[in-house]
Design an enzyme around this catalytic site. Sequence first.
Site, short mmCIF file in Angstrom:
data_model
loop_
_atom_site.label_atom_id
_atom_site.label_comp_id
_atom_site.label_asym_id
_atom_site.label_seq_id
_atom_site.Cartn_x
_atom_site.Cartn_y
_atom_site.Cartn_z
N ASP A 161 0.86 -1.18 0.00
CA ASP A 161 0.00 0.00 0.00
C ASP A 161 0.90 1.24 0.00
O ASP A 161 1.63 1.47 0.96
CB ASP A 161 -0.91 -0.01 1.23
N ARG A 163 -0.13 4.39 -0.20
CA ARG A 163 -0.85 5.60 0.19
C ARG A 163 -0.30 6.18 1.48
O ARG A 163 0.28 5.49 2.30
CB ARG A 163 -2.34 5.29 0.35
N LYS A 189 -6.19 2.62 8.34
CA LYS A 189 -6.67 3.99 8.17
C LYS A 189 -6.91 4.64 9.52
O LYS A 189 -6.59 5.82 9.73
CB LYS A 189 -7.95 4.02 7.33
#
EC number: 3.5.4.25
Length: 230
Positions: A161, A163, A189
């Site tokens: 990931d 992000r 998150k």
Amino acid sequence: MPEARVPEAAPLGLFSLPAAEVLAYPATAATTLTRVAEARVPLEDAPEARIVAFRAADGGIEHLAILVGDPEGLSAAGGAPLTRVHSECFTGDLLGSLRCDCGPQLRGAIARMAQDGAGVLLYLAQEGRGIGLVNKLRAYTLQDQGLDTLDANRALGYGADERGFLVAATMLRQLGIPRIRLLTNNPDKVAGLAACGIEVAGREPHRFAANGVNDHYLETKAARFGHLLR
């Protein structure tokens, strides 16, 4: 044999930059995000909606906040607006691709916020978990050859990931929303936003049934990315 010398950049008309500054660029750009445009945009599932565009100081690609109702007012009154951090997905959001659950998550979040009375959906320019659309398509080809989502990204030279959550945290602070209820199945998150200074008052599940095509994709998100089933 004498050691070969690498020519200095300046005489060649090139600009040199320390590697540390290059690596720090994503975080630096995220902290310079500012609001550059705003408009009322009634949506099918949320007639009272606005879109706020954010852009970094370097003039890069924009990130968007979709505001349903008055989440800023709710926050100012001490509340925690329902919030979704959603990475853009051209294939799922726009075309209705069955390979992922992004489209249902996007539309479902907006409808849920309308029902809740207020909310903010951060629509981030982080296609394919941050690897971009072209590489996402390449990853799809690898998945068709037997790799799962995570291994396909790694085979292309990326992390599972790519992000970052500082973009989302900066946007929330710009909106005056430091405390949220996060609509997600991804505990990363929750942890990522908390690490960036956003108070996550609670996690709201956001899960949609498999469609016969994305079954393995959803299983991989649970088994290898740690997404919660409820």
